[in-house]
Design a protein around this motif. Sequence first.
Motif, short mmCIF file in Angstrom:
data_model
loop_
_atom_site.label_atom_id
_atom_site.label_comp_id
_atom_site.label_asym_id
_atom_site.label_seq_id
_atom_site.Cartn_x
_atom_site.Cartn_y
_atom_site.Cartn_z
N SER A 450 0.96 -1.13 0.17
CA SER A 450 0.09 0.00 0.14
C SER A 450 0.98 1.38 -0.05
O SER A 450 0.56 2.08 -0.36
N ILE A 451 2.08 1.20 0.69
CA ILE A 451 3.06 2.26 0.39
C ILE A 451 3.58 2.56 -0.89
O ILE A 451 3.29 3.60 -1.27
N LYS A 452 3.87 1.47 -1.73
CA LYS A 452 4.36 1.62 -2.89
C LYS A 452 2.96 2.20 -3.84
O LYS A 452 3.21 3.08 -4.72
N CYS A 453 1.75 2.11 -3.41
CA CYS A 453 0.85 2.30 -4.17
C CYS A 453 0.30 3.82 -4.07
O CYS A 453 -0.21 4.58 -4.94
N PHE A 491 -1.10 -15.04 -0.22
CA PHE A 491 -2.32 -15.42 -0.99
C PHE A 491 -3.38 -14.65 -0.60
O PHE A 491 -4.18 -14.23 -1.50
N GLN A 492 -3.56 -14.29 0.67
CA GLN A 492 -4.60 -13.57 1.18
C GLN A 492 -4.51 -11.98 0.70
O GLN A 492 -5.39 -11.46 0.26
N ILE A 493 -3.22 -11.72 0.59
CA ILE A 493 -2.85 -10.31 -0.15
C ILE A 493 -3.55 -10.41 -1.41
O ILE A 493 -4.05 -9.20 -1.98
N LEU A 494 -3.47 -11.30 -2.12
CA LEU A 494 -3.75 -11.39 -3.59
C LEU A 494 -5.16 -11.15 -3.54
O LEU A 494 -5.86 -10.62 -4.40
N LEU A 495 -5.99 -11.94 -2.55
CA LEU A 495 -7.49 -11.69 -2.60
C LEU A 495 -7.90 -10.62 -1.93
O LEU A 495 -9.03 -10.43 -1.93
N SER A 496 -7.20 -9.84 -1.38
CA SER A 496 -7.42 -8.70 -0.48
C SER A 496 -7.70 -7.29 -1.44
O SER A 496 -7.66 -7.40 -2.55
N LYS A 497 -8.17 -6.40 -0.68
CA LYS A 497 -8.48 -5.08 -1.54
C LYS A 497 -7.13 -4.31 -1.81
O LYS A 497 -7.16 -3.31 -2.37
N HIS A 498 -6.10 -4.78 -1.18
CA HIS A 498 -4.83 -4.34 -1.47
C HIS A 498 -3.96 -5.17 -2.48
O HIS A 498 -2.76 -5.06 -2.75
#
Length: 734
Positions: A450-453, A491-498
């Motif tokens: 999210s920092i990169k974004c 994997f959770q990150i891939l499915l998350s809103k981030h």
Amino acid sequence: MAEVEHSPLFETKRAKGRVFYKVFSLSLFVGICFIWVFRVSHIPRESEVGKWGWIGLFFAELCFGLYWLLRHPFRWNLLFREPFRQRLSQRYEKVLPKVDIFVCTADPGIEPPVMVINTVLSVMAYEYPPDKLSVYLSDDAGSDITFYALLEASIFAKQWLPFCRKFKVDPTSPAAYFKTIHSSTHAKELITIKKLYQDMESRIENAAKMGRVPEEVHTEHKGFSQWDSYSSRRDHDTILQILLHETDSSAKDVDGKVMPVLVYLAREKRPQVAHNFKAGAMNSLIRVSSMISNGEIILNVDCDMYSNNSQSLRDALCFLMDEDKGHEIAYVQTPQCFENITKNDLYGGALRVVYEVEFHGMDSLGGPLYAGTGCFHRREILCGRKFSDQYEKDRNEYKNIGDMTEVSLHELEEESKALASCTFEINTLWGKEVGLLYGCSLEDVMTGVSIKCRGLKSVFYNPQRRAFLGVAPNTLPQTLVQHKRWSEGCFQILLSKHSPAWHAYGLISPGLQMAYCYYNLWAFICWPTLYYCVIPPLYLLKGIPLFPQMSSPWFIPFAYVILGDSSYCMMEFLWSKGTVKGWWNELRIWLYKRTSSYLFAFVDTILKSFGFSESTFVVSAKVAEEEVSQRYEKEIMEFGSSSPMLTVLATLALLNLFCLLGSFLKQVFISEGGLRIFDAMALQVIISGVLVLINVPVYQGLFLRKDEGRLPISVAAKSTALALSACALFISLS
Ligand SMILES: *[C@@H]1O[C@H](CO)[C@@H](O)[C@H](O)[C@H]1NC(C)=O
Ligand SMILES: CC(=O)N[C@H]1CO[C@H](CO)[C@@H](O)[C@@H]1O
């Protein structure tokens, strides 16, 4: 001098030979395309079984090929960074920023308090103005033993810090230093300080063994009274104690110099309130520290990662304070390195290729991920400027009281405590937009994304002399559990809103998106890998070929891709300072984590997303320390207690062994053509053969070894039964 004023604080070099790499990759990709074409154009029509096996393989190879493509951005362009700390010192020595160091610990059983305070002492002794340094220990177990250890450390530090300064000690962790040093020119002082350390160590270890703090210490220090209302590690008030603070006259070392601020924090915990694990602890630390010291830079380390280089803080500042590029750098990540790695690294714990190649590649795409330890952050980016300004104001009010007396120090403590209460975050953006993000077991990686974004970069700093050294897992179950946690989090990150796959689209470079996805898809890649480990051997046993014959031209792309890619990976591993045997071990761990850790991570993530939240696949760590370490030193695989992951591994190993043996026996006794399978089914024989060779330690663990670290009998029984029935079932299929 004018020139010095403008010279950068760090330089960046690029790796050479990338053109060669790109051409080679292109040729491999052509090979992969031929494999896909072969699969599509040669679907067997004779038997149903053969057809479905074939189509499955096509999908597996499609996945492998696409996944292989994701691996490339890491390797297009590697960057290597070199800071110039002399220049930093020339220009900024007087105005160096304040630095807050967060050390996180969670369990005094697994993370012994002595280890924790060694880490704390090592960072307190950074070669840096002590009045600009603050060290915070977050203890998520809320253990009075850990507090006691920290109290002891604060007293020992009064001798240790001057000793480090005087003799330029490095590493500054006492345990590590005493281990490396044997004779020296300052023998007398060394003996004295070593004695002090050992006394302290034995006091702490005794307290840990007894499970309580000595009575006289307990009454002597007011801090312990905070445990009066403590009921369990999941249910207690905030415990916060400022052990050293510049305004406190006793916080001077034996030379009369100021010491770094030292704070113990166990945030409030209530069973009914989610505590959000390490992210929750970090966010409490961010708030509490903003009240007490409010350093501009935050370094976060795990409690086992002691500093092995007292200059690394200055090195990191070179990146963050560079006039030209510094403003866009949000954090500086150093690699996780371990002192426990044996020569051939049986469990692949060194993560060589990740840190020697992939992170350097990510650096060129916008920066490495935030790995949760050994990372230097800017406070205002980690928690948002608005928030830090507010606390700066509150803090100045305290400053205005004049010289802080003991009373105001106590008030400061009380005021800060409120910031670590579990109700503080209700109806705030903490964990959603501010601080570390919640809702994922790899909160740090997600926060990094999210920092990169937000358009910021990070830098990977990988010095020859390691900045931090920790302890790597030394048994197979520990290794597998660690990889399960990582792959599950990714994997959770891939499915998350981030998600780096879609949320980050357009916000970070496509190359970085691909690189993140490579890690995020770890859990998914278990399926094609499992398919490849199960189907070809079963078909071999049944006598159905799934690959081109050796004499066919279609054999060439398979051979080229397999040989080319494995030789490339081996070269890369050797280049990352590994050994050949180490590579073989790495290959084994690669297989094991893909067929067990990633599988369980995938299943768990899916189950959790459907609301079956409790994970059922937990491997318990066991304690038989002495023997375990001995086997670790000898690089004998430690399997330990029975677990579903080990059953999967053993079943796959046996399945391949049975299929290979079975098909040989069939050839010798039943078929006419002798060893004709070598032409017709060469690749299936080779795949099973390699799998059998890789699994030699498993067979030994199942049937030959007698020690405690072998595979348990129950696993042997279960896996043999499973493997045999799989073979029998498949044979009987028409
Ligand atoms: C740790 O630091 C010592 C010197 O302080 C150095 O000799 C050693 O190589 C370092 N270890 C690693 C793994 O870099
Ligand atoms: C947990 C563990 O195995 N610790 C070992 C790490 O390595 C050092 C020496 O390199 C040993 O002393 C520790 O026991």
